[in-house]
Design a protein around this motif. Structure first.
Motif, PDB file in Angstrom:
ATOM      1  N   PHE A   9       0.553   3.542   0.496  1.00 40.53           N
ATOM      2  CA  PHE A   9       1.638   3.377  -0.548  1.00 40.53           C
ATOM      3  C   PHE A   9       1.300   1.967  -2.037  1.00 40.53           C
ATOM      4  CE2 PHE A   9       4.653   3.587   2.837  1.00 40.53           C
ATOM      5  CZ  PHE A   9       5.645   5.516   2.142  1.00 40.53           C
ATOM      6  N   LEU A  10       0.424   0.988  -0.793  1.00 40.13           N
ATOM      7  CA  LEU A  10      -0.188   0.405  -2.019  1.00 40.13           C
ATOM      8  C   LEU A  10      -0.878   1.288  -3.146  1.00 40.13           C
ATOM      9  CD1 LEU A  10      -0.827  -3.132  -0.574  1.00 40.13           C
ATOM     10  CD2 LEU A  10       1.341  -2.141  -2.114  1.00 40.13           C
ATOM     11  N   LEU A  11      -2.069   2.218  -2.692  1.00 40.91           N
ATOM     12  CA  LEU A  11      -3.164   2.617  -3.391  1.00 40.91           C
ATOM     13  C   LEU A  11      -2.245   4.013  -4.420  1.00 40.91           C
ATOM     14  CD1 LEU A  11      -5.687   2.862  -0.814  1.00 40.91           C
ATOM     15  CD2 LEU A  11      -5.427   1.911  -3.236  1.00 40.91           C
ATOM     16  N   VAL A  12      -1.326   4.217  -3.733  1.00 47.24           N
ATOM     17  CA  VAL A  12      -0.679   5.386  -4.024  1.00 47.24           C
ATOM     18  C   VAL A  12       0.482   4.903  -5.975  1.00 47.24           C
ATOM     19  CG1 VAL A  12       1.563   6.625  -4.152  1.00 47.24           C
ATOM     20  CG2 VAL A  12      -0.851   7.185  -2.030  1.00 47.24           C
ATOM     21  N   PHE A  13       0.931   3.287  -5.122  1.00 44.74           N
ATOM     22  CA  PHE A  13       1.603   3.164  -6.710  1.00 44.74           C
ATOM     23  C   PHE A  13       1.202   2.543  -7.761  1.00 44.74           C
ATOM     24  CE2 PHE A  13       5.300   2.482  -3.003  1.00 44.74           C
ATOM     25  CZ  PHE A  13       6.389   3.743  -3.472  1.00 44.74           C
ATOM     26  N   THR A  14      -0.349   1.737  -7.010  1.00 47.10           N
ATOM     27  CA  THR A  14      -0.766   1.675  -7.809  1.00 47.10           C
ATOM     28  C   THR A  14      -1.472   2.695  -8.990  1.00 47.10           C
ATOM     29  OG1 THR A  14      -1.812  -0.040  -6.183  1.00 47.10           O
ATOM     30  CG2 THR A  14      -3.238   0.650  -8.865  1.00 47.10           C
ATOM     31  N   SER A  15      -1.805   3.684  -8.467  1.00 47.92           N
ATOM     32  CA  SER A  15      -1.940   5.340  -9.219  1.00 47.92           C
ATOM     33  C   SER A  15      -1.605   5.429 -10.049  1.00 47.92           C
ATOM     34  CB  SER A  15      -2.539   5.928  -8.243  1.00 47.92           C
ATOM     35  OG  SER A  15      -3.136   7.549  -9.076  1.00 47.92           O
ATOM     36  N   PHE A  39       3.625  11.498  -1.234  1.00 53.29           N
ATOM     37  CA  PHE A  39       4.425  13.577  -0.883  1.00 53.29           C
ATOM     38  C   PHE A  39       3.692  14.233   0.187  1.00 53.29           C
ATOM     39  CE2 PHE A  39       7.924  12.203  -4.267  1.00 53.29           C
ATOM     40  CZ  PHE A  39       8.257  12.847  -3.441  1.00 53.29           C
ATOM     41  N   PHE A  40       2.689  13.901   0.504  1.00 52.76           N
ATOM     42  CA  PHE A  40       1.654  14.664   1.404  1.00 52.76           C
ATOM     43  C   PHE A  40       0.772  14.498   2.289  1.00 52.76           C
ATOM     44  CE2 PHE A  40       2.053  18.138  -2.553  1.00 52.76           C
ATOM     45  CZ  PHE A  40       2.675  19.107  -1.347  1.00 52.76           C
ATOM     46  N   VAL A  41       1.162  12.405   2.015  1.00 54.39           N
ATOM     47  CA  VAL A  41      -0.184  11.820   2.701  1.00 54.39           C
ATOM     48  C   VAL A  41       0.530  10.444   3.776  1.00 54.39           C
ATOM     49  CG1 VAL A  41      -1.803  10.066   3.082  1.00 54.39           C
ATOM     50  CG2 VAL A  41      -2.212  12.612   1.452  1.00 54.39           C
ATOM     51  N   ALA A  42       1.615  10.106   2.452  1.00 58.70           N
ATOM     52  CA  ALA A  42       2.155   8.861   2.913  1.00 58.70           C
ATOM     53  C   ALA A  42       2.941   8.386   3.582  1.00 58.70           C
ATOM     54  CB  ALA A  42       2.020   7.939   1.222  1.00 58.70           C
ATOM     55  N   PHE A  43       4.385   9.603   3.314  1.00 61.29           N
ATOM     56  CA  PHE A  43       5.872   9.902   3.568  1.00 61.29           C
ATOM     57  C   PHE A  43       5.629  10.971   5.080  1.00 61.29           C
ATOM     58  CE2 PHE A  43       9.226  12.280   5.077  1.00 61.29           C
ATOM     59  CZ  PHE A  43      10.259  11.088   4.629  1.00 61.29           C
ATOM     60  N   PRO A  44       5.085  11.370   5.196  1.00 61.87           N
ATOM     61  CA  PRO A  44       4.493  11.768   6.700  1.00 61.87           C
ATOM     62  C   PRO A  44       4.023  11.269   7.838  1.00 61.87           C
ATOM     63  CG  PRO A  44       3.594  13.822   5.433  1.00 61.87           C
ATOM     64  CD  PRO A  44       3.534  12.160   4.394  1.00 61.87           C
ATOM     65  N   LEU A  45       3.153  10.319   7.135  1.00 62.26           N
ATOM     66  CA  LEU A  45       2.228   9.162   7.989  1.00 62.26           C
ATOM     67  C   LEU A  45       3.715   8.142   8.437  1.00 62.26           C
ATOM     68  CD1 LEU A  45      -1.021   7.962   7.154  1.00 62.26           C
ATOM     69  CD2 LEU A  45      -0.503   9.193   8.560  1.00 62.26           C
ATOM     70  N   PHE A  46       4.155   7.729   7.354  1.00 64.98           N
ATOM     71  CA  PHE A  46       5.620   6.728   7.428  1.00 64.98           C
ATOM     72  C   PHE A  46       6.891   7.866   9.022  1.00 64.98           C
ATOM     73  CE2 PHE A  46       9.716   5.666   6.527  1.00 64.98           C
ATOM     74  CZ  PHE A  46       9.968   4.077   7.468  1.00 64.98           C
TER      75      PHE A  46
END
Length: 78
Positions: A9-15, A39-46
């Motif tokens: 999440f931190l990496l995605v929001f930083t990007s 949407f394809f990595v962070a949310f499914p893992l969550f």
């Protein structure tokens, strides 16, 4: 798993924020990869992390669950 999700999440929001703030030729790609990662990595893992030990039948509307809901509503009326 919890810490992996937080890091992603931190990496995605930083990007995404970097793509919005910095004006370079690849800033739109940073935003796009951030959204895709969200949407394809962070949310499914969550979603997997939050639902892994739960029974899905407890959340489905079945005939038995409807009858239980009706009985509980009748008890609340009185």
């Amino acid at each position: 798993m919890k810490y992996l999700i937080i890091i992603i999440f931190l990496l995605v929001f930083t990007s995404i924020i970097t793509g919005l703030v910095i004006d370079t030729s690849y800033s739109q790609k940073l935003i796009g990869f951030g959204v895709m990662g969200l949407f394809f990595v962070a949310f499914p893992l969550f979603a997997y992390y939050r639902w892994k030990d739960k029974n899905i039948k407890d959340y489905m509307i079945t005939k038995e669950n409807l009858e239980e809901m009706r009985k509980s509503q009748e008890k609340k009326k009185y």
